[in-house]
Design a protein around this motif. Structure first.
Motif, PDB file in Angstrom:
ATOM      1  N   ARG A 110       0.861  -1.208   0.017  1.00 16.21           N
ATOM      2  CA  ARG A 110       0.103   0.001  -0.116  1.00 16.21           C
ATOM      3  C   ARG A 110       0.878   1.195  -0.028  1.00 16.21           C
ATOM      4  NH1 ARG A 110      -1.851   4.199   2.489  1.00 16.21           N
ATOM      5  NH2 ARG A 110      -3.884   4.746   2.433  1.00 16.21           N
ATOM      6  N   VAL A 111       1.756   1.256   1.083  1.00 18.06           N
ATOM      7  CA  VAL A 111       2.487   2.441   1.173  1.00 18.06           C
ATOM      8  C   VAL A 111       3.723   2.567   0.251  1.00 18.06           C
ATOM      9  CG1 VAL A 111       4.156   3.908   2.843  1.00 18.06           C
ATOM     10  CG2 VAL A 111       2.041   2.675   3.695  1.00 18.06           C
ATOM     11  N   GLY A 112       4.348   1.741  -0.350  1.00 20.08           N
ATOM     12  CA  GLY A 112       5.460   1.540  -1.119  1.00 20.08           C
ATOM     13  C   GLY A 112       4.846   2.073  -2.426  1.00 20.08           C
ATOM     14  N   VAL A 213      12.627   3.849   0.852  1.00 23.20           N
ATOM     15  CA  VAL A 213      13.899   4.421   0.034  1.00 23.20           C
ATOM     16  C   VAL A 213      13.739   3.450  -1.366  1.00 23.20           C
ATOM     17  CG1 VAL A 213      16.222   3.883  -0.194  1.00 23.20           C
ATOM     18  CG2 VAL A 213      15.229   4.631   1.920  1.00 23.20           C
ATOM     19  N   LEU A 214      13.264   2.240  -1.255  1.00 20.78           N
ATOM     20  CA  LEU A 214      12.952   1.631  -2.545  1.00 20.78           C
ATOM     21  C   LEU A 214      11.826   2.198  -3.134  1.00 20.78           C
ATOM     22  CD1 LEU A 214      13.335  -2.283  -1.532  1.00 20.78           C
ATOM     23  CD2 LEU A 214      15.142  -0.709  -2.803  1.00 20.78           C
ATOM     24  N   GLY A 215      10.696   2.672  -2.565  1.00 20.22           N
ATOM     25  CA  GLY A 215       9.598   3.261  -3.271  1.00 20.22           C
ATOM     26  C   GLY A 215      10.161   4.623  -4.116  1.00 20.22           C
ATOM     27  N   CYS A 216      10.931   5.394  -3.280  1.00 22.33           N
ATOM     28  CA  CYS A 216      11.578   6.520  -3.774  1.00 22.33           C
ATOM     29  C   CYS A 216      12.489   6.362  -4.985  1.00 22.33           C
ATOM     30  CB  CYS A 216      12.235   7.632  -2.684  1.00 22.33           C
ATOM     31  SG  CYS A 216      11.106   8.029  -1.629  1.00 22.33           S
ATOM     32  N   TYR A 217      13.347   5.042  -4.779  1.00 24.96           N
ATOM     33  CA  TYR A 217      14.334   4.983  -5.788  1.00 24.96           C
ATOM     34  C   TYR A 217      13.609   4.709  -7.274  1.00 24.96           C
ATOM     35  CZ  TYR A 217      17.505   2.158  -8.513  1.00 24.96           C
ATOM     36  OH  TYR A 217      18.077   1.195  -9.560  1.00 24.96           O
ATOM     37  N   TYR A 218      12.462   3.497  -7.126  1.00 28.78           N
ATOM     38  CA  TYR A 218      11.985   2.971  -8.364  1.00 28.78           C
ATOM     39  C   TYR A 218      11.080   4.228  -8.824  1.00 28.78           C
ATOM     40  CZ  TYR A 218      13.719  -1.738  -7.651  1.00 28.78           C
ATOM     41  OH  TYR A 218      14.081  -2.717  -7.631  1.00 28.78           O
TER      42      TYR A 218
END
Length: 256
Positions: A110-112, A213-218
């Motif tokens: 949900r968040v990511g 961080v992974l959500g922002c990276y992708y």
């Protein structure tokens, strides 16, 4: 034929290593940005969007998890006369493992995905470039508030989910299996330790960091176009879940 297979494997490994290196560099930029004064109102806004709106799904997930654990274990324990350990077993299982891991998986979905979709849309519509033109660091403005918010919210959701899960186990133990409330609660007091819960909270802090961080990276590295936003969102969920399970194994080995 063999050379083509080896070439494909090598290219895949090189892409994954390049991706890993980029993520490590992003972590470095993020931690350097933490030396600046954080924007508190941005963090609170992200906590509200990412955390409060996840309470319902976390509650349902952990409630039925506690119900299922109790249903699966109660008959065996009663058969061997060990029903006085049921509450402790449910609490330890949820507090150490199922609580933080399930909350992290739910938040990854949900968040990511929400973080990735938002930042990817900003990239596609060139809002990220506009921030750079105005001499505003995207890492400082976008990533840091979301990372700090997730590192605060995911542990809080984990504690909330632990309580709901233990409550679900109590419902089945008392109203379906015929145990007493005293027996269930006393077994928690006897067999469970405070670190069974705090250890799970420590895990949740790391899980929250990874999800953000992974959500922002992708999101920052999504391909152009609407299709690229969808692909980036899918990659975030898959990568976050894989890293969560790997990190959970490492943290379990170190903490317990």
């Amino acid at each position: 034929m063999l050379l083509r297979i080896l070439s494909a494997i090598g290219a895949f490994v090189l892409r994954r290593l390049e991706e890993l290196g980029t993520i490590v560099m992003l972590y470095g930029e993020t931690f350097r940005a933490l030396t600046h004064k954080p924007r508190l109102h941005h963090i609170i806004a992200q906590m509200s969007r990412l955390g409060v709106d996840s309470l319902m799904i976390v509650s349902l997930t952990l409630l039925f998890t506690g119900v299922v654990i109790t249903l699966q274990t109660a008959d065996v324990l009663i058969r061997f006369g060990a029903q006085g350990t049921l509450g402790g077993i449910v609490t330890i299982a949820i507090g150490r493992e199922l609580g933080p891991v399930l909350v992290a998986v739910v938040c990854a979905g949900r968040v990511g995905s929400a973080i990735t979709a938002e930042i990817a849309t900003m990239k596609v519509t060139e809002q990220i470039d506009a921030l750079r033109v105005m001499a505003v660091s995207p890492v400082d403005y976008l990533i840091v508030p979301r990372m700090l918010a997730c590192m605060i919210v995911v542990p809080i959701l984990t504690v909330f989910g632990d309580v709901v899960g233990v409550f679900g186990g109590w419902l089945i133990a008392v109203f379906y299996k015929g145990l007493t409330t005293y027996s269930y609660m006393n077994s928690i007091h006897v067999f469970a330790d405070l670190f069974d819960l705090t250890g799970g909270v420590i895990k949740a802090i790391f899980f929250g960091n990874v999800i953000a961080v992974l959500g922002c990276y992708y999101g920052l590295h999504c391909p152009d176009g609407a299709e690229g936003v969808g692909r980036a969102t899918t990659r975030t969920v898959v990568a976050s879940i894989i890293v969560i399970f790997l990190l959970n194994a490492v943290l379990t080995f170190l903490l317990f």
